[in-house]
Scaffold this active site. Structure first.
Site, PDB file in Angstrom:
ATOM      1  N   MET A  35      11.677  -5.276  54.832  1.00  0.00           N
ATOM      2  CA  MET A  35      11.212  -3.923  55.114  1.00  0.00           C
ATOM      3  C   MET A  35      12.165  -3.250  56.097  1.00  0.00           C
ATOM      4  O   MET A  35      12.473  -3.804  57.144  1.00  0.00           O
ATOM      5  CB  MET A  35       9.804  -3.945  55.724  1.00  0.00           C
ATOM      6  CG  MET A  35       8.732  -4.474  54.804  1.00  0.00           C
ATOM      7  SD  MET A  35       7.133  -4.538  55.634  1.00  0.00           S
ATOM      8  CE  MET A  35       6.368  -3.114  54.896  1.00  0.00           C
ATOM      9  N   ASP A  36      12.589  -2.040  55.735  1.00  0.00           N
ATOM     10  CA  ASP A  36      13.373  -1.255  56.681  1.00  0.00           C
ATOM     11  C   ASP A  36      12.411  -0.373  57.481  1.00  0.00           C
ATOM     12  O   ASP A  36      11.191  -0.452  57.318  1.00  0.00           O
ATOM     13  CB  ASP A  36      14.461  -0.448  55.971  1.00  0.00           C
ATOM     14  CG  ASP A  36      13.909   0.556  54.958  1.00  0.00           C
ATOM     15  OD1 ASP A  36      12.724   0.946  55.042  1.00  0.00           O
ATOM     16  OD2 ASP A  36      14.680   0.961  54.070  1.00  0.00           O
ATOM     17  N   SER A  37      12.947   0.480  58.326  1.00  0.00           N
ATOM     18  CA  SER A  37      12.085   1.296  59.192  1.00  0.00           C
ATOM     19  C   SER A  37      11.197   2.239  58.390  1.00  0.00           C
ATOM     20  O   SER A  37      10.042   2.479  58.756  1.00  0.00           O
ATOM     21  CB  SER A  37      12.914   2.069  60.214  1.00  0.00           C
ATOM     22  OG  SER A  37      13.849   2.901  59.562  1.00  0.00           O
TER      23      SER A  37
END
Length: 80
Positions: A35-37
């Protein structure tokens, strides 16, 4: 009735498009779930809807694993 942990795993698995049986309570958002931001913001919104509560960004910023979310939610939801 599903536990808080099961509900969190189910919601995050659906968001990430993976089978919830392949997700651990100890999964790391970045390393395991990739998961990225932006994904994390989407996950926060989804969890707020799932549990009918607002999670302050300052608190959510401390979440790095699925367990962190469960540990946060449990006392706020009366251990349900």
């Amino acid at each position: 009735m599903e536990t808080i942990g099961q509900r969190v795993i189910g919601a995050l698995a659906k968001l990430q498009g993976i089978n919830k049986s392949n997700m651990s309570i100890d999964a790391d958002f970045f390393f395991d779930l990739e998961m990225d931001s932006l994904d994390r913001v989407e996950a926060l919104t989804l969890l707020e809807q799932e549990f009918g509560m607002t999670i302050p960004l300052a608190d959510a910023a401390k979440f790095s694993r699925v367990r962190d979310v469960v540990d946060y939610l449990t006392p706020h939801l009366g251990g349900a």
